[in-house]
Design an enzyme around this catalytic site. Structure first.
Site, mmCIF file in Angstrom:
data_model
loop_
_atom_site.group_PDB
_atom_site.id
_atom_site.type_symbol
_atom_site.label_atom_id
_atom_site.label_comp_id
_atom_site.label_asym_id
_atom_site.label_seq_id
_atom_site.Cartn_x
_atom_site.Cartn_y
_atom_site.Cartn_z
ATOM 1 N N HIS A 23 0.853 -1.197 0.000
ATOM 2 C CA HIS A 23 0.000 0.000 0.000
ATOM 3 C C HIS A 23 0.882 1.237 0.000
ATOM 4 O O HIS A 23 1.980 1.232 0.531
ATOM 5 C CB HIS A 23 -0.936 0.019 1.218
ATOM 6 N N HIS A 32 0.957 5.188 1.117
ATOM 7 C CA HIS A 32 0.334 6.254 1.906
ATOM 8 C C HIS A 32 0.463 7.566 1.128
ATOM 9 O O HIS A 32 1.560 7.912 0.687
ATOM 10 C CB HIS A 32 1.085 6.474 3.225
HETATM 11 P P1 AMP Z 1 1.972 0.410 7.380
HETATM 12 O O1 AMP Z 1 2.701 0.700 8.646
HETATM 13 O O2 AMP Z 1 2.616 1.052 6.180
HETATM 14 O O3 AMP Z 1 1.712 -1.066 7.180
HETATM 15 O O4 AMP Z 1 0.582 1.154 7.539
HETATM 16 C C1 AMP Z 1 -0.647 0.515 7.709
HETATM 17 C C2 AMP Z 1 -1.703 1.582 7.738
HETATM 18 O O5 AMP Z 1 -2.964 0.970 7.600
HETATM 19 C C3 AMP Z 1 -1.752 2.410 9.031
HETATM 20 O O6 AMP Z 1 -1.612 3.792 8.716
HETATM 21 C C4 AMP Z 1 -3.135 2.092 9.603
HETATM 22 O O7 AMP Z 1 -3.726 3.187 10.234
HETATM 23 C C5 AMP Z 1 -3.898 1.676 8.361
HETATM 24 N N1 AMP Z 1 -5.020 0.782 8.600
HETATM 25 C C6 AMP Z 1 -5.016 -0.372 9.286
HETATM 26 N N2 AMP Z 1 -6.234 -0.939 9.265
HETATM 27 C C7 AMP Z 1 -7.029 -0.121 8.541
HETATM 28 C C8 AMP Z 1 -8.404 -0.149 8.141
HETATM 29 N N3 AMP Z 1 -9.210 -1.148 8.511
HETATM 30 N N4 AMP Z 1 -8.877 0.858 7.389
HETATM 31 C C9 AMP Z 1 -8.062 1.870 7.013
HETATM 32 N N5 AMP Z 1 -6.763 1.959 7.351
HETATM 33 C C10 AMP Z 1 -6.250 0.976 8.099
#
Ligand code: AMP
Length: 150
Positions: free
Chosen positions: A99, A101
């Site tokens: 993903h 950001h």
């Molecule tokens: P990472 O550290 O790059 O894996 O970031 C994962 C991101 O996913 C974090 O910013 C979380 O806040 C976000 N996240 C986790 N679960 C959800 C969800 N159900 N809906 C939207 N964002 C999410």
């Protein structure tokens, strides 16, 4: 391949604030945003890290990232944004599904400005960047090995 929370969101088994979808990609608002408009752009292919992503899904993400970034900038009035993409736990990745950001930046709000004491407690992205060195010899040697694999 891990069935992550993002796969469940893509299949519609878990609700999300979806702002974009096509055959290859969805974009959702981050549930714990670092700033207003913090959005995740997610290829539907369940690859854990970007090196495992197919060319088609990589291209599809690349195609929509600028468009989604433009929409977020316009709606939030952000003056800038960071694109952040973590690969692997050692890089801070929590959800094992590729993903990107998009993190809008607002210099006048209570967010990350390195060294601004009154702004250090609010939400926001704080990037610490401590450059190292690279000699021409090191660059030549390292570059040679990388190029061979590409
Ligand atoms: P990472 O550290 O790059 O894996 O970031 C994962 C991101 O996913 C974090 O910013 C979380 O806040 C976000 N996240 C986790 N679960 C959800 C969800 N159900 N809906 C939207 N964002 C999410």
């Amino acid at each position: 391949m891990t069935d992550s929370i993002f796969s469940k969101i893509i299949r519609g088994e878990i609700s999300s604030h979806k702002v974009y979808e096509d055959d290859f990609v969805i974009a959702i608002l981050d549930i714990a945003p670092l700033s207003e408009g913090h959005t995740l752009v997610i290829p539907k292919e369940p690859a854990e890290t970007i090196d495992q992503l197919s060319d088609d899904h990589a291209a599809a993400v690349g195609r929509v990232l600028p468009r989604i970034a433009r929409a977020i900038m316009k709606v939030t009035g952000a003056t800038a944004y960071n694109l952040l993409q973590n690969n692997g736990q050692d890089a801070g990745q929590v959800v094992p599904h590729v993903h990107f950001h998009i993190i809008p930046r607002f210099p006048d709000r209570n967010e990350a400005i390195e060294g601004a004491p009154d702004k250090e407690n609010g939400p926001g992205l704080r990037v610490t960047w401590k450059p190292g060195t690279l000699t021409p010899e090191e660059a030549l040697e390292l570059g040679k090995h990388i190029k061979r694999l590409l």
